[in-house]
Enzyme design. Structure first.
Site, mmCIF file in Angstrom:
data_model
loop_
_atom_site.group_PDB
_atom_site.id
_atom_site.type_symbol
_atom_site.label_atom_id
_atom_site.label_comp_id
_atom_site.label_asym_id
_atom_site.label_seq_id
_atom_site.Cartn_x
_atom_site.Cartn_y
_atom_site.Cartn_z
ATOM 1 C CG ASP A 52 2.848 1.174 9.569
ATOM 2 O OD1 ASP A 52 2.379 1.997 10.372
ATOM 3 O OD2 ASP A 52 2.987 1.423 8.353
ATOM 4 N NE ARG A 95 -7.282 4.215 5.453
ATOM 5 C CZ ARG A 95 -6.362 4.752 6.239
ATOM 6 N NH1 ARG A 95 -6.591 4.900 7.504
ATOM 7 N NH2 ARG A 95 -5.223 5.177 5.750
ATOM 8 C CB CYS A 103 -4.812 10.978 11.918
ATOM 9 S SG CYS A 103 -3.687 9.679 12.258
ATOM 10 N NE ARG A 127 0.161 9.900 10.396
ATOM 11 C CZ ARG A 127 -0.252 8.845 9.686
ATOM 12 N NH1 ARG A 127 -1.418 8.300 9.941
ATOM 13 N NH2 ARG A 127 0.497 8.354 8.731
ATOM 14 C CE LYS A 130 -1.878 1.580 4.011
ATOM 15 N NZ LYS A 130 -1.617 3.023 4.238
ATOM 16 C CG ASN A 131 2.449 2.661 3.548
ATOM 17 O OD1 ASN A 131 1.270 2.948 3.356
ATOM 18 N ND2 ASN A 131 2.958 2.470 4.753
#
Ligand code: UD1
Length: 420
Positions: free
Chosen positions: A307, A399, A117, A122, A22-23
């Site tokens: 993460d 997501r 968030c 952030r 994803k990133n």
């Protein structure tokens, strides 16, 4: 809104394939704005954040086509509007990644500020400072960044106060079309930064040092189309390895890159799991043993990834012994702790450290997902909890994890998605 219902207690066993990262996919989709040529991107994960990015690009007038194998063909030659609205940016902070490319190629952009968030404030101040140093005129008004670059952006020496992954990607993209040389000091070294750099290089960019803390970009006048395949998702890989470890199982993950998971694999080995790997696969076997709790400190790559913090917190909750997990990247990334307690975990917070004492057994309960990786940790805990765990608000999981219930089912987990 869907929820996941998990009946815990089954040691996972089997093989699955890991999806694209994803990133890396998000910035590479943003990078397609740097050329008017066709760009084809392969190994795109089927995720909600990808759909959001496609919608964002589509609203700008960019043409996108997806085939059944999730290869996306993007043509930004048809772009009409350099605008990223709040309603999309608020659902996905990574939307800020369109700012650098839009400014670099079109000399203007209007992008909503992402706002706060669940895991911390952030801010994006370092993105903005870097672009300003490259000659952009920036004004923040009514929650939007209004940016303009009369003429081309100018190469600059950028000293990043903190290591920022998205900031590094944004500025590296902007620098590809700037006039002259940009040097990014204290750059993020994450593999997804290198993947983006490789994609940009395949589009004609001149970049050196990606993967180190100094990235040098020699600006070029234009970039061209390419056909690029996204690297595998190291966080998805790590999450399924923890799923095997926490359930006392044995899984093999294919189409991945274990060399990108050094810090995570070292911790799983320290926990007593047997980890074996090849170039594009990794296998974890607990031999049916209950694993040992491990201390973890998160830090930017190549350190232990933030993460993976929530997943290891869940794992420590059912492992032998007491351990401390310290979060150094985000200030408020322990929303899962209270939910884990609802499942019977013995875990407490001391500042930015979660201290766990492993219990032999968790018990199922309704829990609520609060952010992407926190949600994953609740699913992992549910896999070992006695009885049923209902994980609500799983749009967070969608997501970032492609068909998580299908992949876990394939490994033998009892998990199903139901409308709640
Ligand atoms: C990216 C990842 C996310 C991961 C994180 C850290 C994407 C889409 N997301 O997020 O999954 O958890 O890296 O590995 O790639 N900061 C500032 N000012 C800025 C930018 C950042 O103070 O302008 C701070 C942040 O608040 C945070 C730290 O720097 O405390 C690191 O954040 P950053 O690396 O930017 O995270 P993201 O790129 O948003």
């Amino acid at each position: 809104m869907d929820k996941l219902i998990i009946t815990g207690g089954v040691p996972l066993n089997g093989e699955i394939r890991i999806s694209g990262a994803k990133n890396a996919a998000l910035p590479i989709l943003a990078a397609t704005l740097l050329t008017g040529d066709k760009v084809v991107i392969g190994n795109i994960p089927h995720l909600h954040d990808i759909t959001t990015t496609m919608e964002l690009l589509g609203r700008m007038g960019v043409e996108l086509m997806v085939d059944e194998r999730m290869r996306i063909e993007v043509n930004a030659g048809s772009i009409r509007e350099m605008f990223a609205p709040y309603e999309l940016v608020k659902t996905m902070r990574a939307s800020i990644l369109v700012l650098g490319p839009l400014l670099a190629r079109h000399g203007r952009a209007e992008v909503s500020l992402p706002g706060g968030c669940a895991i911390g404030s952030r801010p994006v101040n370092l993105h903005l400072q870097g672009l300003a140093a490259m000659g952009a005129e920036l004004r923040v008004e009514n929650g939007y960044v209004h940016a303009a670059a009369p003429g081309r952006l100018k190469g600059a020496r950028l000293n990043m106060d903190m290591v920022t992954v998205t900031g590094t990607k944004n500025l590296m993209m902007a620098a590809t079309l700037a006039e002259g040389r940009t040097v990014i000091h204290n750059a993020a070294r994450e593999p997804e930064v290198s993947d983006l750099a490789n994609c940009l290089i395949s589009m004609g960019a001149c970049i050196e040092g990606a993967g180190t803390d100094t990235i040098i970009v020699e600006g070029v006048k234009e970039l061209h189309g390419t056909d690029y395949s996204i690297l595998p998702d190291r966080i998805e890989t790590g999450t399924y390895l923890v799923a095997a470890a926490i359930t006392g199982g044995r899984v093999k993950l294919k189409s991945t890159r274990p060399e990108l998971l050094g810090a995570v694999l070292a911790k799983l080995t320290e926990a007593g799991a047997e980890v074996t790997q090849g170039e594009d696969w990794v296998m974890l076997d607990t031999g049916g043993r209950r694993i040992k709790a491990v201390d973890v400190h998160t830090s930017p790559y190549p350190g232990f990834p933030t993460d993976m913090q929530a997943q290891f917190t869940a794992m420590n909750c059912v492992s032998r012994g007491t351990a401390a997990i310290t979060e150094n990247v985000f200030e408020n990334r322990f929303m899962h702790v209270l939910e884990l307690r609802r499942l019977g975990a013995d875990v407490r917070l001391e500042g930015n450290t979660a201290i766990t004492t492993g219990v032999p057994r968790l018990t199922g309960a309704p829990v609520m997902a609060t952010d992407l990786r926190a949600s994953a940790s609740l699913v992992l805990a549910g896999l070992v909890a006695e009885g049923e765990t209902h994980v609500e608000r799983i749009y967070h999981i969608d997501r970032g994890y492609e068909t998580i219930e299908e992949k876990l089912s394939q490994l033998g987990a009892q998990i199903r998605r139901v409308p709640s």
